[in-house]
Design a protein around this motif. Structure first.
Motif, PDB file in Angstrom:
ATOM      1  N   LYS A 137     108.088  13.897 -48.364  1.00  0.00           N
ATOM      2  CA  LYS A 137     107.067  13.708 -47.334  1.00  0.00           C
ATOM      3  C   LYS A 137     107.675  13.332 -45.988  1.00  0.00           C
ATOM      4  CE  LYS A 137     102.537  12.582 -49.282  1.00  0.00           C
ATOM      5  NZ  LYS A 137     102.605  12.779 -50.711  1.00  0.00           N
ATOM      6  N   SER A 161     110.229  12.785 -56.044  1.00  0.00           N
ATOM      7  CA  SER A 161     109.394  13.814 -55.416  1.00  0.00           C
ATOM      8  C   SER A 161     108.178  13.199 -54.739  1.00  0.00           C
ATOM      9  CB  SER A 161     108.924  14.820 -56.469  1.00  0.00           C
ATOM     10  OG  SER A 161     108.043  14.191 -57.391  1.00  0.00           O
ATOM     11  N   ALA A 163     105.440  12.979 -56.001  1.00  0.00           N
ATOM     12  CA  ALA A 163     104.522  14.094 -56.221  1.00  0.00           C
ATOM     13  C   ALA A 163     103.093  13.624 -56.419  1.00  0.00           C
ATOM     14  CB  ALA A 163     104.974  14.907 -57.427  1.00  0.00           C
ATOM     15  N   SER A 168     105.095  19.708 -56.986  1.00  0.00           N
ATOM     16  CA  SER A 168     106.156  18.991 -56.273  1.00  0.00           C
ATOM     17  C   SER A 168     107.150  18.311 -57.208  1.00  0.00           C
ATOM     18  CB  SER A 168     105.547  17.922 -55.358  1.00  0.00           C
ATOM     19  OG  SER A 168     104.654  18.487 -54.428  1.00  0.00           O
ATOM     20  N   ILE A 171     111.338  18.289 -57.167  1.00  0.00           N
ATOM     21  CA  ILE A 171     111.919  18.832 -55.942  1.00  0.00           C
ATOM     22  C   ILE A 171     113.088  17.968 -55.481  1.00  0.00           C
ATOM     23  CG2 ILE A 171     110.420  17.606 -54.327  1.00  0.00           C
ATOM     24  CD1 ILE A 171     111.455  21.287 -53.993  1.00  0.00           C
ATOM     25  N   ARG A 206     111.515  23.380 -50.159  1.00  0.00           N
ATOM     26  CA  ARG A 206     111.396  22.025 -49.617  1.00  0.00           C
ATOM     27  C   ARG A 206     110.353  21.991 -48.505  1.00  0.00           C
ATOM     28  NH1 ARG A 206     114.249  18.094 -46.586  1.00  0.00           N
ATOM     29  NH2 ARG A 206     112.586  16.907 -45.595  1.00  0.00           N
ATOM     30  N   THR A 209     106.896  22.256 -49.961  1.00  0.00           N
ATOM     31  CA  THR A 209     106.511  21.012 -50.627  1.00  0.00           C
ATOM     32  C   THR A 209     106.093  19.957 -49.603  1.00  0.00           C
ATOM     33  OG1 THR A 209     107.992  21.427 -52.491  1.00  0.00           O
ATOM     34  CG2 THR A 209     107.312  19.148 -52.126  1.00  0.00           C
ATOM     35  N   THR A 210     106.894  19.795 -48.555  1.00  0.00           N
ATOM     36  CA  THR A 210     106.562  18.818 -47.525  1.00  0.00           C
ATOM     37  C   THR A 210     105.208  19.123 -46.895  1.00  0.00           C
ATOM     38  OG1 THR A 210     108.905  18.461 -47.031  1.00  0.00           O
ATOM     39  CG2 THR A 210     107.322  17.794 -45.348  1.00  0.00           C
ATOM     40  N   GLU A 213     102.259  18.506 -49.434  1.00  0.00           N
ATOM     41  CA  GLU A 213     102.085  17.084 -49.719  1.00  0.00           C
ATOM     42  C   GLU A 213     101.515  16.345 -48.509  1.00  0.00           C
ATOM     43  OE1 GLU A 213     102.364  15.085 -52.280  1.00  0.00           O
ATOM     44  OE2 GLU A 213     103.215  16.381 -53.820  1.00  0.00           O
TER      45      GLU A 213
END
Length: 254
Positions: A137, A161, A163, A168, A171, A206, A209-210, A213
């Protein structure tokens, strides 16, 4: 996996179901630390036991929200014997963790208004067992600041993560060169500063995911927060909930 580790753990996930377990296995994880929001310790333990297996250890934990809604300071506690509520003072939470000899981790330090500050970590350096130096994050500047803080205080690192979404999980993870058979062994390793490395993925996965999230974080802090505050009644982890039998009334912050 090519990192040479004997044990890989995602040190902080918020979700747990069959998709999470499958994702963890595909990522080559040996363990995940399960610490959902606003869920009491007995329920966390129950779900962790339900999803633990010989292939994946699920470690129950609590990310305690110390302080008020406007100034939350999250602290991740593993190895708790008794429930600790949210929304008590940081001092009271740290005293309770010490009383229970819990392993204390500092997740996402200095991030927004939901984290331990540099001053907090300096103050409680003797009680904190590890500091998160990479979080998906975070922006790169957040991770650099966390790494510098950890180096300055000579505290062990960890990553997760963090998550909130099954996709996520894995990761990023913490890699140990030692093998652990139980959650207790892993908790002790985190507390004892056993050698570990921070491993994470870069590139498109990545970034994706960022982004996802952070969108979810926005949802949690707007509509979901409003529902919790105004529609759903008292949280199960509120210090004045009947489950705590008044033990934390004098240190509750709201």
């Amino acid at each position: 996996m090519s990192d040479g580790a004997k044990f890989r753990v995602d040190c902080h996930v918020k979700v747990l179901d069959d998709r999470v377990v499958e994702r963890a296995r595909r990522a080559g994880l040996d363990a995940i630390v399960y610490a959902p929001h606003f869920t009491r310790l007995p329920e966390i333990r129950r779900r962790a036991a339900e999803y633990s297996s010989d292939d994946l250890v699920v470690v129950p934990a609590r990310e305690v929200f110390t302080g008020s809604w406007k100034n939350r300071k999250h602290v991740l506690a593993l190895g708790l014997e008794e429930p600790v509520p949210d929304f008590i003072s940081l001092e009271a939470a740290m005293d309770e963790f010490e009383r229970q000899d819990a392993t204390v981790l500092a997740p996402h330090p200095e991030f927004a208004n939901v984290s331990l500050t540099e001053a907090d970590i300096h103050e409680y350096a003797d009680a904190i067992d590890a500091v998160e130096i990479f979080n998906p994050k975070h922006l790169p500047s957040h991770n650099r600041r966390a790494r510098k803080l950890t180096d300055t205080l000579s505290l062990p690192p960890f990553t997760s993560s963090y998550a909130h979404l099954p996709s996520s999980v894995g990761i990023s993870y913490t890699a140990f060169e030692s093998q652990f058979e139980t959650d207790a062994e892993l908790i002790d390793a985190l507390a004892d500063g056993v050698a570990r490395r921070v491993v994470y993925k870069n590139g498109l996965e990545r970034v994706r995911t960022t982004a996802t999230e952070l969108v979810h974080l926005g949802y949690e802090n707007t509509w979901k927060k409003a529902d919790r505050l105004f529609l759903s009644g008292i949280e199960p982890t509120h210090p004045r909930h009947i489950a705590y039998d008044g033990r934390f009334d004098d240190v509750a912050v709201y």
